[in-house]
Design an enzyme around this catalytic site. Structure first.
Site, short mmCIF file in Angstrom:
data_model
loop_
_atom_site.label_atom_id
_atom_site.label_comp_id
_atom_site.label_asym_id
_atom_site.label_seq_id
_atom_site.Cartn_x
_atom_site.Cartn_y
_atom_site.Cartn_z
N MET A 30 26.27 -16.29 14.75
CA MET A 30 26.39 -14.92 15.27
C MET A 30 26.48 -14.95 16.79
O MET A 30 26.24 -13.96 17.46
CB MET A 30 25.20 -14.08 14.81
CG MET A 30 25.18 -13.93 13.28
SD MET A 30 24.30 -12.48 12.70
CE MET A 30 22.67 -12.80 13.31
N GLY A 31 26.81 -16.10 17.35
CA GLY A 31 27.00 -16.20 18.79
C GLY A 31 25.70 -16.38 19.55
O GLY A 31 24.69 -16.76 18.98
N ALA A 32 25.76 -16.09 20.87
CA ALA A 32 24.65 -16.37 21.79
C ALA A 32 24.24 -17.84 21.60
O ALA A 32 23.07 -18.16 21.37
CB ALA A 32 23.48 -15.42 21.56
N GLY A 36 20.78 -25.49 19.56
CA GLY A 36 20.65 -25.55 18.09
C GLY A 36 22.02 -25.39 17.42
O GLY A 36 22.42 -26.19 16.58
N HIS A 37 22.75 -24.35 17.84
CA HIS A 37 24.10 -24.14 17.30
C HIS A 37 25.00 -25.34 17.62
O HIS A 37 25.77 -25.81 16.79
CB HIS A 37 24.74 -22.90 17.92
CG HIS A 37 24.02 -21.62 17.66
ND1 HIS A 37 23.36 -20.92 18.64
CD2 HIS A 37 23.87 -20.88 16.52
CE1 HIS A 37 22.84 -19.83 18.14
NE2 HIS A 37 23.12 -19.77 16.85
N GLN A 61 23.55 -7.94 7.51
CA GLN A 61 22.30 -8.70 7.38
C GLN A 61 21.19 -8.20 8.29
O GLN A 61 20.12 -8.79 8.34
CB GLN A 61 22.56 -10.20 7.58
CG GLN A 61 22.86 -10.62 8.99
CD GLN A 61 23.27 -12.09 9.04
OE1 GLN A 61 24.34 -12.45 8.60
NE2 GLN A 61 22.40 -12.94 9.57
N GLY A 147 21.50 -24.65 9.95
CA GLY A 147 20.28 -25.20 10.52
C GLY A 147 19.08 -25.04 9.59
O GLY A 147 18.92 -24.01 8.92
N GLN A 153 17.43 -19.36 4.37
CA GLN A 153 18.87 -19.06 4.37
C GLN A 153 19.68 -20.26 3.85
O GLN A 153 20.61 -20.10 3.07
CB GLN A 153 19.29 -18.72 5.80
CG GLN A 153 20.79 -18.67 6.02
CD GLN A 153 21.12 -18.20 7.43
OE1 GLN A 153 21.05 -17.02 7.70
NE2 GLN A 153 21.48 -19.11 8.30
N SER A 185 16.20 -20.25 19.52
CA SER A 185 16.70 -19.06 18.82
C SER A 185 17.31 -18.12 19.86
O SER A 185 16.81 -18.03 20.99
CB SER A 185 15.55 -18.36 18.11
OG SER A 185 15.94 -17.04 17.74
P1 AMP Z 1 22.62 -17.61 13.95
O1 AMP Z 1 23.65 -17.51 15.03
O2 AMP Z 1 21.25 -17.32 14.40
O3 AMP Z 1 23.04 -16.87 12.70
O4 AMP Z 1 22.58 -19.14 13.53
C1 AMP Z 1 23.75 -19.83 13.18
C2 AMP Z 1 23.36 -21.18 12.64
O5 AMP Z 1 22.66 -21.92 13.64
C3 AMP Z 1 22.44 -21.09 11.42
O6 AMP Z 1 22.83 -22.08 10.48
C4 AMP Z 1 21.09 -21.39 12.00
O7 AMP Z 1 20.19 -21.95 11.08
C5 AMP Z 1 21.47 -22.41 13.07
N1 AMP Z 1 20.42 -22.51 14.08
C6 AMP Z 1 19.85 -21.49 14.78
N2 AMP Z 1 18.86 -21.96 15.56
C7 AMP Z 1 18.80 -23.30 15.35
C8 AMP Z 1 17.98 -24.36 15.85
N3 AMP Z 1 17.02 -24.12 16.74
N4 AMP Z 1 18.19 -25.61 15.41
C9 AMP Z 1 19.16 -25.86 14.50
N5 AMP Z 1 19.97 -24.92 13.98
C10 AMP Z 1 19.80 -23.65 14.39
#
Ligand code: AMP
Length: 292
Positions: A30-32, A36-37, A61, A147, A153, A185
């Site tokens: 979802m960007g930002a 981790g991403h 969601q 992740g 999820q 996050s």
């Molecule tokens: P989101 O943009 O928050 O929907 O996350 C997109 C993907 O990045 C999802 O598969 C998350 O689980 C993963 N993700 C977010 N934060 C982390 C992190 N700290 N370490 C590893 N993967 C992450």
């Protein structure tokens, strides 16, 4: 890296890749973007010939309009962060591409989506399951990278991919953390200075609890003292703190098989989640081993 905004353009490109016999990986986000991403992008780039990163803030969601409105939207800097990687496409569909007029289908996974975030955020995993199914089909991906930070999820996505006979292999990747242990996050950006200094206690509480359980403390006692520890250290609102079986996410009151601790708290008006693996071993002494 090409920016693509329509399904038609994406399909034309993936068909070219397919004709050349190339494999496709997708990283839904979802960007930002943060490290981790980017770790998922790196994993994708080393696993498949072509990589698509998707960026879509999925309204289905979010169960609070305020949370949706506050979610950071930083496409330009996300594009820059992806430059050092060899992703081929940043796919940025808009709401009309994803949910055209008349859209009426929901993918709903039972079992693993119940409890934890499923209980605290009604409809959240239906929204996740629906958008992820669409993204896997739109990108024609052989592999999709998620992740472990969002462990529930990940299990929901694994379940739907199996149940719907999708060809995409679902790959789970380790949680990337700040130096002080806080799971990275996009929501961390919304923490004030004081709250940011408090937040590492979440991971610390998980580690202490896992250690206590592995040392033979009954699960309910270990969870109760973790709650106290969180309260005493400035976390006043705990959504859940539970031990669940892995990978079925059944609630456990003894750690007699592979398990995970799951936590969600509110801090400074921001909801933060984390989890930690607690692995039961077959060691003769019967003790549990902490591996998360
Ligand atoms: P989101 O943009 O928050 O929907 O996350 C997109 C993907 O990045 C999802 O598969 C998350 O689980 C993963 N993700 C977010 N934060 C982390 C992190 N700290 N370490 C590893 N993967 C992450």
């Amino acid at each position: 890296m090409k920016i693509i905004r329509t399904k038609a353009e994406l399909r034309a490109l993936t068909e070219t890749w397919r004709r050349a016999g190339e494999t496709i990986g997708v990283v839904p986000t979802m960007g930002a973007l943060h490290a981790g991403h980017l770790s998922l992008v790196e994993a994708a780039c080393s696993a498949t010939d072509r990589v698509i990163v998707t960026l879509f803030v999925n309204p289905k969601q979010f169960n609070s309009p305020e949370d949706l409105a506050n979610y950071p939207r930083t496409e330009e800097s996300d594009g820059k962060k992806l430059k050092p990687y060899s992703a081929d496409v940043l796919y940025v569909p808009d709401g009309a591409q994803m949910y055209p007029d008349g859209f009426a289908t929901t993918i709903s996974v039972t079992g693993v989506s119940q409890g934890l975030c499923g209980a605290a955020r009604p409809g959240h995993f239906d929204g996740v399951a629906t958008v992820v199914t669409k993204l896997l089909l739109q990108t024609d991906a052989d592999q999709a990278f998620f992740g472990e930070k969002d462990y529930q999820q990940l299990q929901v996505v694994r379940r739907l991919a199996t149940d719907l006979d999708l060809k995409t292999r679902i790959v789970g990747c380790p949680t990337i953390r700040e130096d002080d242990g806080l799971a990275m996050s996009s929501r961390n950006l919304r923490l004030g200075k004081h709250a940011r200094a408090t937040a590492p206690v979440i991971r610390e509480a998980l580690l202490r609890t896992a250690e206590a359980i592995c040392g033979g403390t009954p699960v309910s006692n270990a969870l109760a003292s973790a709650r106290s520890h969180l309260h005493e250290n400035g976390i006043l609102e705990i959504d859940y703190l539970e031990l669940r079986g892995d990978p079925d996410l059944e609630i456990l009151d003894t750690a007699d098989r592979p398990a995970r601790l799951f936590v969600a708290v509110w801090l400074d008006g921001v909801r933060l989640i984390d989890n930690l693996r607690v692995q039961a071993t077959t060691a003769q002494d019967g003790l549990l081993e902490l591996v998360g």
